[in-house]
Motif scaffolding. Structure first.
Motif, short mmCIF file in Angstrom:
data_model
loop_
_atom_site.label_atom_id
_atom_site.label_comp_id
_atom_site.label_asym_id
_atom_site.label_seq_id
_atom_site.Cartn_x
_atom_site.Cartn_y
_atom_site.Cartn_z
N LYS A 14 0.68 -1.11 -0.12
CA LYS A 14 0.04 0.17 0.21
C LYS A 14 0.88 1.45 0.13
O LYS A 14 1.99 1.12 0.69
CB LYS A 14 -1.01 -0.24 1.17
CG LYS A 14 -1.88 0.88 1.37
CD LYS A 14 -2.65 0.81 2.63
CE LYS A 14 -3.59 2.07 3.14
NZ LYS A 14 -2.65 3.04 3.68
N TYR A 66 -3.76 2.13 -3.46
CA TYR A 66 -4.61 3.00 -2.64
C TYR A 66 -3.89 4.57 -2.62
O TYR A 66 -3.91 5.38 -1.73
CB TYR A 66 -4.96 2.93 -1.36
CG TYR A 66 -6.09 1.71 -1.34
CD1 TYR A 66 -7.35 1.98 -1.21
CD2 TYR A 66 -5.50 0.65 -0.94
CE1 TYR A 66 -8.22 1.04 -1.25
CE2 TYR A 66 -6.32 -0.48 -0.75
CZ TYR A 66 -7.75 -0.39 -1.18
OH TYR A 66 -8.72 -1.36 -1.21
N THR A 103 -5.23 -2.74 8.92
CA THR A 103 -6.33 -1.91 8.50
C THR A 103 -7.17 -2.97 7.65
O THR A 103 -6.68 -3.71 6.81
CB THR A 103 -6.44 -0.59 8.20
OG1 THR A 103 -5.52 -0.56 6.88
CG2 THR A 103 -5.59 0.24 9.35
N GLU A 104 -8.63 -2.47 7.40
CA GLU A 104 -9.25 -3.09 6.09
C GLU A 104 -8.57 -2.53 4.73
O GLU A 104 -8.64 -3.58 3.82
CB GLU A 104 -10.68 -2.64 6.06
CG GLU A 104 -11.42 -2.90 5.25
CD GLU A 104 -11.98 -4.29 5.27
OE1 GLU A 104 -12.39 -5.16 4.57
OE2 GLU A 104 -11.40 -5.14 6.32
N GLU A 105 -7.96 -1.51 4.64
CA GLU A 105 -7.61 -1.18 3.19
C GLU A 105 -6.15 -1.83 3.03
O GLU A 105 -5.87 -2.19 1.89
CB GLU A 105 -7.16 0.49 3.44
CG GLU A 105 -7.24 1.10 2.36
CD GLU A 105 -6.94 2.62 2.10
OE1 GLU A 105 -5.63 3.03 2.60
OE2 GLU A 105 -7.96 3.52 2.12
N GLU A 106 -5.52 -2.33 4.20
CA GLU A 106 -4.38 -3.01 4.03
C GLU A 106 -4.65 -4.55 3.83
O GLU A 106 -3.89 -5.12 2.90
CB GLU A 106 -3.30 -2.79 5.38
CG GLU A 106 -2.65 -1.71 5.41
CD GLU A 106 -2.08 -1.36 6.84
OE1 GLU A 106 -1.25 -0.52 6.98
OE2 GLU A 106 -2.77 -1.62 7.86
N LYS A 108 -7.29 -5.63 2.28
CA LYS A 108 -7.40 -5.61 0.75
C LYS A 108 -6.40 -5.26 -0.22
O LYS A 108 -6.46 -5.89 -1.24
CB LYS A 108 -8.52 -4.38 0.50
CG LYS A 108 -9.94 -4.66 1.19
CD LYS A 108 -11.05 -3.44 0.81
CE LYS A 108 -12.41 -3.76 1.32
NZ LYS A 108 -13.20 -2.58 1.17
N THR A 109 -5.18 -4.63 0.12
CA THR A 109 -4.11 -4.50 -0.76
C THR A 109 -3.33 -5.87 -0.77
O THR A 109 -3.06 -6.23 -1.81
CB THR A 109 -3.23 -3.67 0.04
OG1 THR A 109 -3.88 -2.23 -0.09
CG2 THR A 109 -1.89 -3.16 -0.83
#
Length: 208
Positions: A14, A66, A103-106, A108-109
């Motif tokens: 990310k 992201y 995190t959720e972003e990580e 998903k990455t």
């Protein structure tokens, strides 16, 4: 030593995970632009070569997922074009994750990168945690940090405990890059011993 005997290390992750800073830690110099900024640092794959304790490596710093200035599709297209080039010789993919919160972003990455690499390439993928300095400040080990988050614990288990942690605030050459290379060569390529200086003389007979 022949150029194709260099080990390629591909940094994936990310944006702001610490890929560029990790590349600098590996090479022991400011090879990549690494700074906290709202601006995108790398829109294409940056490539730098050097040595770790006399061992030749080439490091690839890739665009981060992201990034508000680049779409996921753009990043995937760039990486898809480059992945086949990476594999012209021995290579390892380093999945860079900050050691502060998963995190959720990580998450998903990680999923996007795994899908991009495919099942076979995951066998030569390692997790590289950054912000080891913050763990030290909190008097926490990397194992304790991993065990605190179930999703992260499962991820590390999935990668058969192939992980390492960097404190990227340590400048110039440090033992942490040498230890990463030793781990990779021992576990991923079956190289015995811990002296990187001795490895290049017979590297091409083992992993090329």
């Amino acid at each position: 030593m022949e150029s194709n005997a260099q080990l390629k290390l591909i940094l994936l992750g990310k944006k702001k995970a610490g890929k560029s800073a990790s590349g600098n830690t590996i090479l022991g110099r400011d090879a990549f632009m690494a700074k906290k900024s709202s601006k995108s640092v790398a829109r294409n794959v940056a490539v730098k070569s050097g040595t770790v304790d006399g061992f030749p490596v080439t490091v690839y710093d890739t665009p981060g997922f992201y990034d508000p200035k680049m779409s996921t599709e753009e990043i995937q297209q760039i990486l898809e074009k480059e992945i086949q080039k990476f594999e012209l010789g021995p290579c390892v993919f380093l999945l860079v994750i900050k050691a502060d919160s998963f995190t959720e972003e990580e998450r998903k990455t990680v999923e996007k990168i795994e899908k991009l690499l495919g099942e076979k390439r995951l066998e030569k993928t390692w997790i590289l945690f950054t912000r080891g300095d913050e763990l030290q400040d909190e008097n926490m080990t990397i194992k304790e940090f991993i065990s605190d988050t179930k999703a992260l614990e499962k991820l590390v288990q999935k990668y058969d405990q192939r992980y390492h942690v960097f404190n990227n605030k340590k400048k110039k050459h440090s033992d942490q890059a040498r230890l990463l290379l030793v781990k990779i060569l021992q576990r991923s390529f079956g190289v015995k011993g811990e002296s990187l200086k001795k490895i290049p003389t017979f590297l091409k007979n083992i992993i090329i």
